[in-house]
Design an enzyme around this catalytic site. Structure first.
Site, mmCIF file in Angstrom:
data_model
loop_
_atom_site.group_PDB
_atom_site.id
_atom_site.type_symbol
_atom_site.label_atom_id
_atom_site.label_comp_id
_atom_site.label_asym_id
_atom_site.label_seq_id
_atom_site.Cartn_x
_atom_site.Cartn_y
_atom_site.Cartn_z
ATOM 1 C CG ASP A 9 -1.932 -1.169 1.180
ATOM 2 O OD1 ASP A 9 -1.825 -2.027 0.292
ATOM 3 O OD2 ASP A 9 -2.801 -1.237 2.068
ATOM 4 C CE LYS A 107 -4.036 -4.279 1.172
ATOM 5 N NZ LYS A 107 -4.743 -3.299 2.022
ATOM 6 C CB CYS A 152 -2.030 -2.795 5.232
ATOM 7 S SG CYS A 152 -3.787 -2.313 5.131
HETATM 8 C C1 VGL Z 1 -4.638 0.760 5.646
HETATM 9 C C2 VGL Z 1 -6.195 1.634 7.093
HETATM 10 C C3 VGL Z 1 -7.193 1.401 6.180
HETATM 11 C C4 VGL Z 1 -3.216 0.407 5.367
HETATM 12 C C5 VGL Z 1 -5.632 0.507 4.727
HETATM 13 O O1 VGL Z 1 -2.834 0.287 4.199
HETATM 14 O O2 VGL Z 1 -2.458 0.250 6.356
HETATM 15 N N1 VGL Z 1 -4.936 1.320 6.824
HETATM 16 N N2 VGL Z 1 -6.899 0.849 4.996
#
Ligand code: VGL
Ligand code: ZN
Length: 207
Positions: A9, A107, A152
C-alpha cells in the site's frame, strides 16, 4: 531460499498530505526502490475501495474517523475516505519505481468487509490468491515494506508467517499510523508471535 519483496500500500493517501496520512510515510519509497533490484519477485498491494466502502466513517450515520465500530459482524476501525478506486489518492507514490513490480494485488473491494492483509480479508472469508501465486513462483520467503506498519503491514506479515512463508518485516521500510495509542507496539508483538522477524536494517541476502 527464493524470497519475494512485498510492497504494501505505497499509495498517495497514506503519504503526508493524504487523506489517511502516515507520519513520514514517504520515507518508505526510497527504501522500496533500493530493495527492488535485489529480488527476482516483486509484488505490490493496492488498497482499492469503492466509494461506498463500509470502512469509511462517511458511510456510517454515527461514526467518526478512528472510532471503532462494526461491519457485517466484525469489529471495524472507521477511517477517513481513502484509496477510492481510480482516484489520485489510490495511485502509487509517483516516486515508486513501478517497472520491477510484476503483480499487483488489489484489496478492500467488497464494501462489506475490509482487507488489511494482502492475503485475505479481515474475516478470512475470501483469499486474494497471493498465497497461490507465491507458491507457483517457488517463493518460500517474503520480505515486507510499506504502509501502514501497524495496519496492513501487520496483517500481511501475520498471514504470510501463518501461511508458512519465512517472513521478515524490514523496519526502515515501514511507518506506522498509530490510530490508537500502542498500535505499533501491539503490531510488533503480533508479528513476532506469528513467527515473523523484524529487521532493523536492509537485508543483503535476498535474490
Ligand atoms: C490501511 C487503514 C485502512 C493500510 C488501509 O494500508 O495500512 N490502513 N486501509
Ligand atoms: Zn483501506
Amino acid at each position: 531460499m527464493k524470497r519475494a519483496l512485498l510492497l504494501v500500500d505505497i499509495q498517495n493517501d497514506f503519504m503526508p498530505g493524504g487523506s489517511l496520512a502516515v507520519d513520514d510515510g514517504d520515507a518508505v519509497v526510497p527504501v522500496a526502490n533500493r530493495l527492488m533490484p535485489r529480488y527476482s519477485v516483486v509484488i505490490a498491494s493496492q488498497d482499492w475501495h469503492p466509494p461506498n466502502h463500509g470502512s469509511f466513517a462517511s458511510n456510517h450515520d454515527d461514526g467518526k474517523p478512528f472510532e471503532v465500530s462494526e461491519l457485517d459482524g466484525l469489529e471495524q476501525v472507521l477511517w477517513p475516505d481513502h484509496c477510492v478506486q481510480n482516484s489520485v489518492g489510490a495511485e502509487f507514490h509517483e516516486g515508486l519505481h513501478q517497472a520491477p513490480i510484476q503483480h499487483i494485488v488489489r484489496k478492500g473491494i467488497d464494501p462489506m468487509i475490509d482487507s488489511y492483509s494482502a492475503f485475505a480479508d479481515n474475516g478470512h472469508r475470501r483469499r486474494t490468491g497471493l498465497d497461490g501465486l507465491l507458491r507457483a513462483l517457488g517463493v518460500e520467503g517474503v520480505d515486507i515494506v510499506g504502509l501502514a506498519h501497524d495496519v496492513c503491514v501487520r496483517f500481511t506479515a501475520v498471514d504470510a508467517a501463518q501461511a508458512g512463508f519465512d517472513t521478515r518485516v524490514i523496519l526502515p521500510g515501514t511507518r506506522g499510523v498509530e490510530a490508537q495509542t500502542g498500535d505499533i507496539e501491539r503490531a510488533n508483538t503480533a508479528m513476532r508471535d506469528a513467527g515473523a522477524e523484524l529487521l532493523d536494517e536492509l537485508p543483503d541476502d535476498a535474490k
